[in-house]
Each structure stands twice: as C-alpha cells, then as structure tokens.
Scaffold this motif. Structure first.
Motif, PDB file in Angstrom:
ATOM      1  N   HIS A 172       0.852  -1.196   0.000  1.00  0.00           N
ATOM      2  CA  HIS A 172       0.000   0.000   0.000  1.00  0.00           C
ATOM      3  C   HIS A 172       0.884   1.240   0.000  1.00  0.00           C
ATOM      4  CE1 HIS A 172       0.956   0.829   4.241  1.00  0.00           C
ATOM      5  NE2 HIS A 172       0.879  -0.473   4.404  1.00  0.00           N
ATOM      6  N   PHE A 173       0.264   2.373  -0.314  1.00  0.00           N
ATOM      7  CA  PHE A 173       0.979   3.652  -0.228  1.00  0.00           C
ATOM      8  C   PHE A 173       0.018   4.757   0.182  1.00  0.00           C
ATOM      9  CE2 PHE A 173      -0.110   2.704  -4.652  1.00  0.00           C
ATOM     10  CZ  PHE A 173      -0.736   3.851  -5.125  1.00  0.00           C
ATOM     11  N   HIS A 174      -0.958   4.397   0.991  1.00  0.00           N
ATOM     12  CA  HIS A 174      -2.049   5.322   1.318  1.00  0.00           C
ATOM     13  C   HIS A 174      -1.594   6.544   2.103  1.00  0.00           C
ATOM     14  CE1 HIS A 174      -1.752   3.281   5.194  1.00  0.00           C
ATOM     15  NE2 HIS A 174      -2.484   4.245   5.712  1.00  0.00           N
ATOM     16  N   GLY A 175      -0.458   6.452   2.787  1.00  0.00           N
ATOM     17  CA  GLY A 175       0.003   7.590   3.566  1.00  0.00           C
ATOM     18  C   GLY A 175       1.311   8.178   3.085  1.00  0.00           C
ATOM     19  N   HIS A 176       1.771   7.785   1.909  1.00  0.00           N
ATOM     20  CA  HIS A 176       3.034   8.303   1.392  1.00  0.00           C
ATOM     21  C   HIS A 176       2.967   9.831   1.296  1.00  0.00           C
ATOM     22  CE1 HIS A 176       6.249   9.273  -1.426  1.00  0.00           C
ATOM     23  NE2 HIS A 176       6.762   8.072  -1.192  1.00  0.00           N
ATOM     24  N   PRO A 177       3.954  10.539   1.835  1.00  0.00           N
ATOM     25  CA  PRO A 177       3.892  12.012   1.833  1.00  0.00           C
ATOM     26  C   PRO A 177       3.719  12.613   0.448  1.00  0.00           C
ATOM     27  CG  PRO A 177       5.626  11.242   3.299  1.00  0.00           C
ATOM     28  CD  PRO A 177       5.136  10.038   2.579  1.00  0.00           C
TER      29      PRO A 177
END
Length: 353
Positions: A172-177
C-alpha cells in the motif's frame, strides 16, 4: 520454488537500506522487472460481456445488468482510458527508476479482469530474466478484497515458473507524503476554481471504492487506510469541512461499506453546503468509476440537490505521482533517493562504487 516473494510493506521514505545485500542490489548491474497490476477494463463494447462475466467468477450477467454496464460505457464515450493510462504510468515509472538506479528497468502490465491478465504479465516478466522484480498494484489502500487478490494472482503465476526471479511486493501507499501532497494540491486548485459564492460553503468529500461489509467485519484495514489518507490530505490542504464516502458498490446480497457518496451529497445539501468537491483518494486513474460514477451520476445528484459539484483531477501519469511510484519501488529495493541518485551518477561517469 525459485520464484521467491517478499511481503513486507514499504518502509517510510528515506529510511536506510535494511542490509548490505540491499546496498548491493542498488550498486549492482542487472535488469530490474516492474510488475504493474490494475483492475482492467473492456477495450470495446463487444468485450463488456466477457469482462463482466470474469468479474462475476464465470457467471454471465443478466441481460439487464449487462445493458446497464454497456450504457455506462457509452455515456463516457464507449470505452475507459484505464489501459492507456496504466501503461503510461508503468513506462514512466520504469524510466524514472532506471534513471535513478543507473540500471535497466522493464515494466510488465497485467490486469485482474481483462487481457493481458496478470498471469500473462508474469510470464513475460519471467521470460525477460530480470535479476529481481518489484510488484505494484495501482491501488493506494490495502484490502483483502482488492490488493490481496492481485498479489495472489501474481504469486500463483510465479509458482508456475521455476526460474522466476525474487519479487518484492508493495502492499500500500495510502500515507506516502508525496501521494498526500499530490492530492492536496489538486484539492486546493479545485476549490480555488469554484465560484466565490460556492467556495466558502464547499465541502470536500474523499471517496474510495466500496467493499463488501463482511470483509470489513473481519478486520480488514481498508476503511482505516481510506480514513487516514483523507485525514492527511485534509490537513495538508488546510480543510475545515470534509467527509469520507464510498462509491461504486457491487450488486450482491451482502451489504457494502458506506456511506455512499450520493447519500452524503444529499445530506450535505440538507445541511446547507453550497458545493461538493469530490476527491477520489482510492483511485489513481481516470476510469468508469471516476468518469461515470462521479462525473455523471454524483454530479446529477448534486444538481438535483441544488449544490455545486466539482471533482479533483485524477493523478494518472502526472509527474508528481510518477515520482511517488518511483520512490515506492526504490524503497522496496532498499534504495533511498540519495543512494539511487549516487548509483545513477556512478553509472553515467563510468566509475566504480
């Protein structure tokens, strides 16, 4: 089997390589494979029926359901641009990663419900004989009902090839800045483009594809991931009023995760909202669920409720999103941006590490 898989989620951007082996991968030569997976879409109206049947696990849709889906594709011009966008995303990510690493990268695109299927992409990947590969699903939030299905299809295909390379999966990458920042920029720009009398009373509604409620009841992280993405984007954009809603629920006997975006639009209208800005945080490309479910269906609901409607532009193959995806691939390999840049410079200069 020789086709090994690693399942850890990506480490925070900028974290150091986990081992000397990771550093060796960055510095070494050899082809890197990039397996990019997406949902898929029919390429013509004639392909809608087999596509729908595949989604329904081999059960053909009723004539009524089939005609409804065909009509939706007709409403957006006859076909979705998802395949072209996904292939462009894959090409640009591969090129960006290759530039940073100073080693060749080849992308292989496969779809869950349309040709070329994930198994076909894996076969091409194995045939290219890369030293290793990274597998990326074009979905920011993890769910057993979405990302896990793509990964399962890839693992099953890899298991059929004795010479498969090690494959590193991104969960996942749902919170990648960078992902959050890209969405926040689009929210700010869309709000700024609203007429002044609508802008002050606008509410941003972050949407994602619904999933069956029984999956959620088993502890699936998907709704938490969606909420976290929405909260981070809202904070980055300085939003005072925002909601989370779901869309595109399936036609099954089980209930699906809500609230539905159309219900939220009607509720906001009753509360006095002047406009709704839909930001589809669960989607990374224009396709039917964006171009019809939001641009046509949700917009019509908003008009009937007497509120303005706008949608943030999709990420598609825009440069800021491509940089995010490249960061994910490099991080999964244990390569920070700094080390990847250094490796690329060494390759250009012909120097040794």
């Amino acid at each position: 089997m020789d086709g090994r898989t690693t399942d850890n989620a990506p480490r925070p951007p900028g974290s150091p390589p986990s081992s000397a082996a990771a550093e060796g991968r960055v510095r070494g030569e050899g082809l890197l494979g990039l397996l990019v997976m997406a949902y898929g879409t029919p390429q013509s109206l004639d392909e809608v029926e087999p596509y729908y049947t595949h989604i329904r696990h081999g059960r053909p849709p009723t004539p009524e359901l089939l005609q409804e889906l065909i009509d939706r594709y007709k409403a957006i011009g006859g076909r979705s641009p998802l395949h072209e966008i996904t292939e462009e995303q894959a090409r640009r990510v591969a090129a960006t990663v290759a530039e940073r690493l100073g080693r060749p990268v080849s992308a292989f695109v496969g779809y869950l419900h349309a040709k070329p299927f994930i198994a076909e992409a894996v076969e091409r990947l194995v045939g290219a004989r890369p030293r290793e590969a990274v597998a990326l699903v074009m979905a920011p939030q993890y769910s057993a009902a979405s990302v896990a299905l793509y990964q399962q299809a890839a693992r099953e295909a890899l298991a059929r090839h004795a010479g498969a390379p090690p494959v590193h999966f991104i969960d996942h990458f749902h919170g990648h800045p960078g992902f959050v920042a890209a969405l926040a920029r689009r929210v700010e720009a869309t709000l700024a483009a609203l007429p002044p009398d609508r802008r002050d009373g606008a509410v941003v509604v972050f949407t994602a594809h619904s999933i069956p409620q029984p999956v959620v009841d088993r502890g699936d992280p998907y709704p938490r991931h969606v909420e976290e993405t929405a909260a981070k984007v809202a904070a980055a954009a300085g939003l005072q009023r925002w909601r989370v809603a779901y869309q595109s629920a399936g036609r099954t006997a089980d209930p699906w995760l809500g609230p539905d975006v159309t219900d939220v639009i009607r509720e906001l209208a009753r509360e006095g909202a002047r406009a709704v800005v839909a930001c589809p945080v669960g989607f990374v490309a224009d396709h039917l669920e964006v171009l019809y479910d939001l641009d046509i269906e949700a917009r019509q609901v908003a008009e009937e409720a007497g509120v303005g409607f706008a949608r943030t532009p999709s990420l598609n193959a825009d440069r800021d999103f491509i940089e995010v995806l490249a960061d994910l691939v490099l991080d999964r390999l244990g390569a920070t941006r700094h080390e990847a840049a250094a490796a690329g410079a060494r390759a250009e200069d012909g120097g040794e590490p």
